[in-house]
Design an enzyme around this catalytic site. Structure first.
Site, short mmCIF file in Angstrom:
data_model
loop_
_atom_site.label_atom_id
_atom_site.label_comp_id
_atom_site.label_asym_id
_atom_site.label_seq_id
_atom_site.Cartn_x
_atom_site.Cartn_y
_atom_site.Cartn_z
N ASP A 80 -26.82 -29.93 22.60
CA ASP A 80 -28.28 -30.44 21.82
C ASP A 80 -29.45 -30.55 22.15
O ASP A 80 -29.52 -29.75 23.25
CB ASP A 80 -28.03 -32.31 21.38
N TYR A 90 -21.02 -32.68 33.94
CA TYR A 90 -22.22 -32.77 34.27
C TYR A 90 -23.43 -33.44 34.89
O TYR A 90 -22.88 -34.76 35.34
CB TYR A 90 -22.73 -33.61 32.43
#
Length: 249
Positions: free
Chosen positions: A53, A111
């Protein structure tokens, strides 16, 4: 046609995300524009393993693309690396199997999420770590994060509007440490896939647990109920990094 696989990193600060959008600067668009220039105007589409994003960074995003002509991989990597904008780095590039697909080949992602708990915050890191100025019980969060490990339906940790129907994912590792140099909290999650804003929602929930506004059992409650309203807020994207992608043989 020759298929190429590349590992790239990028500073997500000035991007509206990885995936091409109209009227917005994206990682995909910048790389495709550079490839078009390098191939004399060919329209080339790249495919990414992860769709990050706006504001989200990457150390090890994987992409693939096809070229009509066969190129020397290192020369192509160097050309891409030097002609893409400074906030994109092409780390490695190789010829891939014709059926390799960066997104759909089975893989595991890792992540990392950085939280600046300094008071005052570090202004030099405002784009690279999410600031959280409130008291935190790190031991509580370290206990709660363990409940995320395993195969679960993560409906309660995904954002509204996702088109994905199957929300079952497996998290193989979830840890929280504190960087001894910066003092930042480092949340690390590894798994076979992550839903839209899942990592940021998990971090937001853990921070609320650490601050005492949610009980330590809240992770289990969200997983069992599949209720997004019981989870914490979505943490800001600037602390999130796509760290690594490992493909199964």
């Amino acid at each position: 046609m020759t298929r190429y696989k590349a590992i790239i990193s990028y500073d997500g600060t000035l991007f509206s995300g990885f995936q091409r959008q109209s009227q917005a600067r994206t990682v995909q668009e910048e790389i495709e524009k550079t490839l078009q220039k390098l191939t004399g105007g060919q329209g080339i589409q790249i495919h990414g393993a992860g769709i990050t994003d706006a504001g989200v960074h990457a150390y090890g995003q994987v992409i693939h693309f096809d070229l009509e002509q066969k190129r020397d991989p290192e020369k192509l990597r160097f050309a891409l690396d030097t002609q893409t904008p400074d906030d994109i780095d092409v780390i490695s590039l190789e010829i891939a199997a014709d059926d390799f697909h960066a997104r759909y080949h089975k893989h595991f992602k890792t992540y990392e999420f950085l939280v600046d708990i300094g008071r005052p915050k570090n202004p030099m890191m405002r784009h690279y770590a999410t600031h959280y100025p409130y008291p935190l019980d790190i031991a509580k969060m370290q206990a709660a994060i363990k409940d995320l490990v395993g195969t679960h339906d993560f409906t309660g940790f995904t954002a509204a509007g996702t088109s994905v129907k199957n929300k079952v994912r497996t998290i193989t590792a979830a840890t929280l440490t504190q960087d001894p140099k910066t003092g930042f909290l480092v949340f690390t999650f590894s798994g076979n896939g992550f839903l839209y804003k899942q990592v940021r929602n998990m971090v937001g929930t853990l921070l609320k647990i650490g601050n005492g506004r949610l009980p330590i059992e809240q992770i289990r409650l969200v997983l069992e109920s599949k209720n997004r309203q019981l989870a914490g807020p979505t943490a800001a994207g600037n602390g999130l990094y796509l760290k690594e992608i490992i493909y199964e043989e």
